[in-house]
Design an enzyme around this catalytic site. Sequence first.
Site, PDB file in Angstrom:
ATOM      1  N   GLY A 116       2.189 -10.612   4.092  1.00  0.00           N
ATOM      2  CA  GLY A 116       1.913 -12.045   4.137  1.00  0.00           C
ATOM      3  C   GLY A 116       0.859 -12.365   5.174  1.00  0.00           C
ATOM      4  O   GLY A 116       0.545 -11.537   6.044  1.00  0.00           O
ATOM      5  N   ASN A 117       0.291 -13.544   5.081  1.00  0.00           N
ATOM      6  CA  ASN A 117      -0.728 -13.962   6.040  1.00  0.00           C
ATOM      7  C   ASN A 117      -0.858 -15.476   6.027  1.00  0.00           C
ATOM      8  O   ASN A 117      -0.383 -16.150   5.111  1.00  0.00           O
ATOM      9  CB  ASN A 117      -2.070 -13.272   5.759  1.00  0.00           C
ATOM     10  CG  ASN A 117      -2.315 -13.062   4.283  1.00  0.00           C
ATOM     11  OD1 ASN A 117      -2.563 -14.020   3.564  1.00  0.00           O
ATOM     12  ND2 ASN A 117      -2.180 -11.818   3.821  1.00  0.00           N
ATOM     13  N   GLY A 165      -2.350  -5.909   9.541  1.00  0.00           N
ATOM     14  CA  GLY A 165      -1.448  -4.846   9.977  1.00  0.00           C
ATOM     15  C   GLY A 165      -0.977  -4.860  11.417  1.00  0.00           C
ATOM     16  O   GLY A 165      -0.631  -3.819  11.961  1.00  0.00           O
ATOM     17  N   GLU A 191      -6.425 -10.028   2.827  1.00  0.00           N
ATOM     18  CA  GLU A 191      -6.544 -11.104   1.836  1.00  0.00           C
ATOM     19  C   GLU A 191      -7.522 -12.200   2.280  1.00  0.00           C
ATOM     20  O   GLU A 191      -7.487 -13.311   1.753  1.00  0.00           O
ATOM     21  CB  GLU A 191      -5.175 -11.716   1.518  1.00  0.00           C
ATOM     22  CG  GLU A 191      -4.212 -10.817   0.782  1.00  0.00           C
ATOM     23  CD  GLU A 191      -4.678 -10.370  -0.615  1.00  0.00           C
ATOM     24  OE1 GLU A 191      -5.792 -10.738  -1.043  1.00  0.00           O
ATOM     25  OE2 GLU A 191      -3.906  -9.629  -1.258  1.00  0.00           O
ATOM     26  N   HIS A 207       0.501 -17.357   2.689  1.00  0.00           N
ATOM     27  CA  HIS A 207       0.743 -16.388   1.609  1.00  0.00           C
ATOM     28  C   HIS A 207       1.861 -15.448   2.044  1.00  0.00           C
ATOM     29  O   HIS A 207       1.850 -14.939   3.157  1.00  0.00           O
ATOM     30  CB  HIS A 207      -0.538 -15.594   1.330  1.00  0.00           C
ATOM     31  CG  HIS A 207      -0.308 -14.337   0.558  1.00  0.00           C
ATOM     32  ND1 HIS A 207       0.266 -14.327  -0.694  1.00  0.00           N
ATOM     33  CD2 HIS A 207      -0.567 -13.038   0.848  1.00  0.00           C
ATOM     34  CE1 HIS A 207       0.355 -13.076  -1.127  1.00  0.00           C
ATOM     35  NE2 HIS A 207      -0.135 -12.278  -0.206  1.00  0.00           N
ATOM     36  N   HIS A 209       5.138 -12.447   0.599  1.00  0.00           N
ATOM     37  CA  HIS A 209       5.765 -11.607  -0.428  1.00  0.00           C
ATOM     38  C   HIS A 209       7.267 -11.893  -0.427  1.00  0.00           C
ATOM     39  O   HIS A 209       8.083 -10.984  -0.569  1.00  0.00           O
ATOM     40  CB  HIS A 209       5.526 -10.121  -0.130  1.00  0.00           C
ATOM     41  CG  HIS A 209       4.089  -9.737  -0.050  1.00  0.00           C
ATOM     42  ND1 HIS A 209       3.665  -8.503   0.400  1.00  0.00           N
ATOM     43  CD2 HIS A 209       2.964 -10.420  -0.385  1.00  0.00           C
ATOM     44  CE1 HIS A 209       2.334  -8.463   0.357  1.00  0.00           C
ATOM     45  NE2 HIS A 209       1.899  -9.609  -0.102  1.00  0.00           N
ATOM     46  N   HIS A 219       3.470  -9.968  -6.947  1.00  0.00           N
ATOM     47  CA  HIS A 219       2.874  -9.945  -5.618  1.00  0.00           C
ATOM     48  C   HIS A 219       3.575 -10.920  -4.666  1.00  0.00           C
ATOM     49  O   HIS A 219       4.132 -10.476  -3.669  1.00  0.00           O
ATOM     50  CB  HIS A 219       1.378 -10.261  -5.745  1.00  0.00           C
ATOM     51  CG  HIS A 219       0.611 -10.113  -4.471  1.00  0.00           C
ATOM     52  ND1 HIS A 219      -0.723  -9.761  -4.427  1.00  0.00           N
ATOM     53  CD2 HIS A 219       0.980 -10.294  -3.181  1.00  0.00           C
ATOM     54  CE1 HIS A 219      -1.119  -9.713  -3.161  1.00  0.00           C
ATOM     55  NE2 HIS A 219      -0.106 -10.040  -2.392  1.00  0.00           N
TER      56      HIS A 219
HETATM   57 ZN   LIG Z   1      -0.072 -10.217  -0.370  1.00  0.00          ZN
END
Ligand SMILES: [Zn+2]
Length: 225
Positions: free
Chosen positions: A30-31, A46, A76, A95, A97, A157
């Site tokens: 996620g971000n 990361g 992303e 965003h 998961h 996703h």
């Molecule tokens: Zn993703």
Amino acid sequence: MTMMLEQERLQVAKTALAMLQTGLVVNTSGNVSIRVDDRIAITPSGLPYESLEARDIPVVDMQGNPLSGDLLPSSETPLHVSVYAANPSVKAIVHTHSVYATAVSTLVKELPAIHYQVVDLGGPVPVAPYQTFGSAELAKSVTDTMRGRTATLMQNHGSLTVGENVDQALARTITLEWLCRVYLIAVQSGTPSLIDDEELDRVLQQQIRLGEERQRRLNARGRRA
Ligand SMILES: [Zn+2]
């Protein structure tokens, strides 16, 4: 020396930590990003969210080129850049998961109107067709699916929500995850009833009316202070 977008970078770091603590993301999946004019503060690739500081949050331009920060921006970044470029009113993107959103993304082409709160996401939530993570194809798939919406699921996703600020984008992610959870429980038990478009319009009008009334009261309180 002042740091470029220091407040926004701090907000990105805090939101990433909130996403981890609420179970919306695990590890570094996620971000989150915040846009100010033509600059974007986005989570690094990361790095554990527990230890993020403002200086760890890279700033990129509207082409994704680095402007500030030593760390690699999220993989992303092309997705975030693409959604911002197509939607000038969008100021923040989340965003994830998250479990229920990701599960639903593998089952349907659209999360239907199972509850009136789907109005908070612009109506039934479409699913953007699968593409490889970090690719220009994924950026296009999600951007095309998002049009006029504040949320989308991403096939096999996860989820993506937008907002006029990062708190709104995060609140929409939490709403979407909750709706997906309700949907999955309902379809395991039977065939859920749905809310039709006409009723969704009434819900929207009701929310607008309530929002205006709330604002009037807040303004009245402000004048008395
Ligand atoms: Zn993703």
